[in-house]
Design a protein around this motif. Structure first.
Motif, PDB file in Angstrom:
ATOM      1  N   LEU A 190      18.975 -21.117 -50.703  1.00 26.99           N
ATOM      2  CA  LEU A 190      19.356 -22.410 -50.121  1.00 26.99           C
ATOM      3  C   LEU A 190      18.400 -22.774 -48.997  1.00 26.99           C
ATOM      4  N   GLU A 191      18.068 -21.808 -48.174  1.00 24.04           N
ATOM      5  CA  GLU A 191      17.094 -22.035 -47.096  1.00 24.04           C
ATOM      6  C   GLU A 191      15.736 -22.431 -47.678  1.00 24.04           C
ATOM      7  N   GLU A 192      15.352 -21.784 -48.762  1.00 22.74           N
ATOM      8  CA  GLU A 192      14.076 -22.105 -49.396  1.00 22.74           C
ATOM      9  C   GLU A 192      14.073 -23.545 -49.909  1.00 22.74           C
ATOM     10  N   PHE A 193      15.159 -23.952 -50.532  1.00 21.39           N
ATOM     11  CA  PHE A 193      15.261 -25.323 -51.052  1.00 21.39           C
ATOM     12  C   PHE A 193      15.199 -26.336 -49.916  1.00 21.39           C
ATOM     13  N   ILE A 194      15.916 -26.052 -48.834  1.00 22.81           N
ATOM     14  CA  ILE A 194      15.936 -26.962 -47.681  1.00 22.81           C
ATOM     15  C   ILE A 194      14.539 -27.070 -47.069  1.00 22.81           C
ATOM     16  N   PHE A 195      13.856 -25.929 -46.985  1.00 22.81           N
ATOM     17  CA  PHE A 195      12.498 -25.930 -46.428  1.00 22.81           C
ATOM     18  C   PHE A 195      11.552 -26.779 -47.289  1.00 22.81           C
ATOM     19  N   GLN A 196      11.711 -26.669 -48.602  1.00 23.93           N
ATOM     20  CA  GLN A 196      10.842 -27.431 -49.507  1.00 23.93           C
ATOM     21  C   GLN A 196      11.064 -28.942 -49.375  1.00 23.93           C
ATOM     22  N   HIS A 197      12.299 -29.338 -49.079  1.00 25.11           N
ATOM     23  CA  HIS A 197      12.622 -30.767 -49.036  1.00 25.11           C
ATOM     24  C   HIS A 197      12.581 -31.344 -47.629  1.00 25.11           C
ATOM     25  N   GLY A 198      12.400 -30.488 -46.632  1.00 26.79           N
ATOM     26  CA  GLY A 198      12.161 -30.943 -45.265  1.00 26.79           C
ATOM     27  C   GLY A 198      13.173 -31.955 -44.763  1.00 26.79           C
ATOM     28  N   ALA A 199      12.666 -33.104 -44.296  1.00 23.47           N
ATOM     29  CA  ALA A 199      13.496 -34.110 -43.634  1.00 23.47           C
ATOM     30  C   ALA A 199      14.513 -34.759 -44.565  1.00 23.47           C
ATOM     31  N   ALA A 200      14.359 -34.578 -45.872  1.00 24.80           N
ATOM     32  CA  ALA A 200      15.290 -35.191 -46.823  1.00 24.80           C
ATOM     33  C   ALA A 200      16.680 -34.568 -46.741  1.00 24.80           C
ATOM     34  N   ILE A 201      16.760 -33.387 -46.135  1.00 21.72           N
ATOM     35  CA  ILE A 201      18.047 -32.688 -46.007  1.00 21.72           C
ATOM     36  C   ILE A 201      18.501 -32.749 -44.558  1.00 21.72           C
ATOM     37  N   SER A 202      19.593 -33.451 -44.316  1.00 21.08           N
ATOM     38  CA  SER A 202      20.111 -33.558 -42.947  1.00 21.08           C
ATOM     39  C   SER A 202      20.769 -32.253 -42.539  1.00 21.08           C
ATOM     40  N   ARG A 203      20.865 -32.050 -41.231  1.00 21.53           N
ATOM     41  CA  ARG A 203      21.539 -30.854 -40.711  1.00 21.53           C
ATOM     42  C   ARG A 203      22.996 -30.838 -41.155  1.00 21.53           C
ATOM     43  N   GLU A 204      23.597 -32.003 -41.218  1.00 22.04           N
ATOM     44  CA  GLU A 204      24.996 -32.093 -41.636  1.00 22.04           C
ATOM     45  C   GLU A 204      25.165 -31.630 -43.081  1.00 22.04           C
ATOM     46  N   LEU A 205      24.262 -32.065 -43.964  1.00 18.26           N
ATOM     47  CA  LEU A 205      24.343 -31.664 -45.368  1.00 18.26           C
ATOM     48  C   LEU A 205      24.053 -30.173 -45.521  1.00 18.26           C
ATOM     49  N   GLU A 206      23.107 -29.676 -44.764  1.00 18.93           N
ATOM     50  CA  GLU A 206      22.791 -28.250 -44.798  1.00 18.93           C
ATOM     51  C   GLU A 206      24.011 -27.410 -44.436  1.00 18.93           C
ATOM     52  N   ASN A 207      24.668 -27.790 -43.351  1.00 19.90           N
ATOM     53  CA  ASN A 207      25.862 -27.060 -42.918  1.00 19.90           C
ATOM     54  C   ASN A 207      26.984 -27.169 -43.944  1.00 19.90           C
ATOM     55  N   GLU A 208      27.095 -28.329 -44.562  1.00 19.77           N
ATOM     56  CA  GLU A 208      28.127 -28.539 -45.585  1.00 19.77           C
ATOM     57  C   GLU A 208      27.896 -27.623 -46.777  1.00 19.77           C
ATOM     58  N   TRP A 209      26.638 -27.512 -47.221  1.00 25.12           N
ATOM     59  CA  TRP A 209      26.318 -26.632 -48.345  1.00 25.12           C
ATOM     60  C   TRP A 209      26.611 -25.167 -48.010  1.00 25.12           C
ATOM     61  N   LYS A 210      26.192 -24.749 -46.828  1.00 28.69           N
ATOM     62  CA  LYS A 210      26.402 -23.350 -46.436  1.00 28.69           C
ATOM     63  C   LYS A 210      27.890 -23.028 -46.320  1.00 28.69           C
ATOM     64  N   ARG A 211      28.628 -23.932 -45.710  1.00 28.69           N
ATOM     65  CA  ARG A 211      30.067 -23.707 -45.567  1.00 28.69           C
ATOM     66  C   ARG A 211      30.736 -23.637 -46.942  1.00 28.69           C
ATOM     67  N   LEU A 212      30.361 -24.539 -47.832  1.00 25.94           N
ATOM     68  CA  LEU A 212      30.924 -24.555 -49.183  1.00 25.94           C
ATOM     69  C   LEU A 212      30.594 -23.261 -49.918  1.00 25.94           C
ATOM     70  N   LEU A 213      29.366 -22.819 -49.821  1.00 23.81           N
ATOM     71  CA  LEU A 213      28.934 -21.599 -50.499  1.00 23.81           C
ATOM     72  C   LEU A 213      29.713 -20.385 -50.015  1.00 23.81           C
ATOM     73  N   ILE A 214      29.852 -20.273 -48.709  1.00 23.24           N
ATOM     74  CA  ILE A 214      30.566 -19.128 -48.129  1.00 23.24           C
ATOM     75  C   ILE A 214      32.042 -19.159 -48.509  1.00 23.24           C
ATOM     76  N   GLU A 215      32.658 -20.322 -48.418  1.00 22.68           N
ATOM     77  CA  GLU A 215      34.087 -20.441 -48.741  1.00 22.68           C
ATOM     78  C   GLU A 215      34.361 -20.113 -50.205  1.00 22.68           C
ATOM     79  N   VAL A 216      33.511 -20.617 -51.092  1.00 26.07           N
ATOM     80  CA  VAL A 216      33.728 -20.388 -52.513  1.00 26.07           C
ATOM     81  C   VAL A 216      33.479 -18.922 -52.869  1.00 26.07           C
ATOM     82  N   PHE A 217      32.459 -18.309 -52.291  1.00 30.73           N
ATOM     83  CA  PHE A 217      32.242 -16.882 -52.515  1.00 30.73           C
ATOM     84  C   PHE A 217      33.457 -16.080 -52.064  1.00 30.73           C
ATOM     85  N   ASP A 218      34.002 -16.426 -50.911  1.00 34.19           N
ATOM     86  CA  ASP A 218      35.185 -15.718 -50.405  1.00 34.19           C
ATOM     87  C   ASP A 218      36.348 -15.853 -51.381  1.00 34.19           C
TER      88      ASP A 218
END
Length: 278
Positions: free
Chosen positions: A108-136
């Motif tokens: 996920l970090e790699e994808f965000i790095f590749q897309h740079g400014a196209a990914i907002s901090r809010e969307l990044e946090n949303e993806w990470k939170r979703l990923l962690i919650e669903v894994f749990d």
């Protein structure tokens, strides 16, 4: 939505890499069960399970949560019921899920790095939170299914043990012996009642000797079950005699107020078979 689809496609393309990296980084000195398997067939099956998981996970970013879990539920149940995973310590299964989760966070970090400014901090946090919650949630569901399967297995084993611990030994002239050994709890007493009635009916038993010489502990509930067994046997036409009540059991019965006076008893099996009661 286009960004989510792009993330889905990116992770889906990494499915095989995720599987190979995960398996190749298994610490063979610190695993057991399915993760320590040396059999190629088991290893290939384990990798196939992980690869299938990696094909499901990208859907998390293009489907709503309910749809996602509808799709992956079959996989979750399959892992929870898998014989090799059932033999693997639960904490190791959880650890491997956590390692896979770290893989996804790294990609996920790699994808965000590749897309740079196209990914907002809010969307990044949303993806990470979703990923962690669903894994749990997946970890919880897998371990819950595994626990349910193990409990079923324990219940089946307990049933077999109860059946084996109350064998009906056929003697002669439609007579049989029920030797009871060890402590009898309420559950075992219930099993003895059910198995004995069934076996007496199937074997056309007329007389049953219930040998308690190997029983060292009895309480009022167990005594009640014994009386219930005797009454039930009488209803199906089987006369019964209680054999070999140990002194400590007799003393306990008196202290508990359990009355065996209306029950035919003998000190030994030979006395019972000779028709000598007291």
């Amino acid at each position: 939505m286009e960004t989510n689809q792009a993330l889905h496609d990116f992770l889906l393309q990494k499915a095989e890499v995720l599987t190979e990296d995960w398996y190749n980084t298994l610490n063979q000195h610190d695993v057991s069960g399915v993760y320590a398997a040396q059999d190629k067939e088991i290893i290939n099956h384990l990798k196939a399970q992980n690869y299938e998981f990696n094909k499901y996970m990208p859907q998390l970013f293009i489907l709503d949560r309910d749809q996602f879990f509808n799709n992956i539920t079959g996989w979750i149940i399959g892992i929870g019921r898998d014989p090799h995973h059932l033999e693997t310590p639960t904490h190791e299964i959880i650890r491997e899920f956590m390692r896979v989760r770290e893989q996804y966070l790294d990609f996920l970090e790699e994808f965000i790095f590749q897309h740079g400014a196209a990914i907002s901090r809010e969307l990044e946090n949303e993806w990470k939170r979703l990923l962690i919650e669903v894994f749990d949630e997946i970890i919880y569901k897998v371990t819950e299914e595994k626990s349910n399967q193990l409990n079923k297995k324990i219940d089946q084993q307990r049933t077999v043990i109860n059946e084996l611990s109350s064998p009906l030994i056929q003697l002669s002239n439609e007579r049989a012996l029920l030797p009871l050994v060890g402590n009898i709890d309420t559950e075992r007493a219930t099993a003895i009642l059910e198995n004995t009635l069934k076996n007496c009916t199937e074997e056309n038993i007329d007389v049953l000797y219930i040998d308690l010489s190997g029983v060292y502990l009895v309480d009022t509930m167990v005594a009640h079950q014994i009386f219930q067994l005797i009454d039930s046997l009488q209803l199906i036409g089987v006369s019964s005699t209680v054999v070999g009540i140990r002194p400590e059991i007799a003393q306990t019965a008196v202290q508990l107020g359990v009355d065996f006076r209306n029950v035919t008893t003998t000190a030994t099996l030979s006395q019972a078979m000779a028709g000598q009661s007291f």
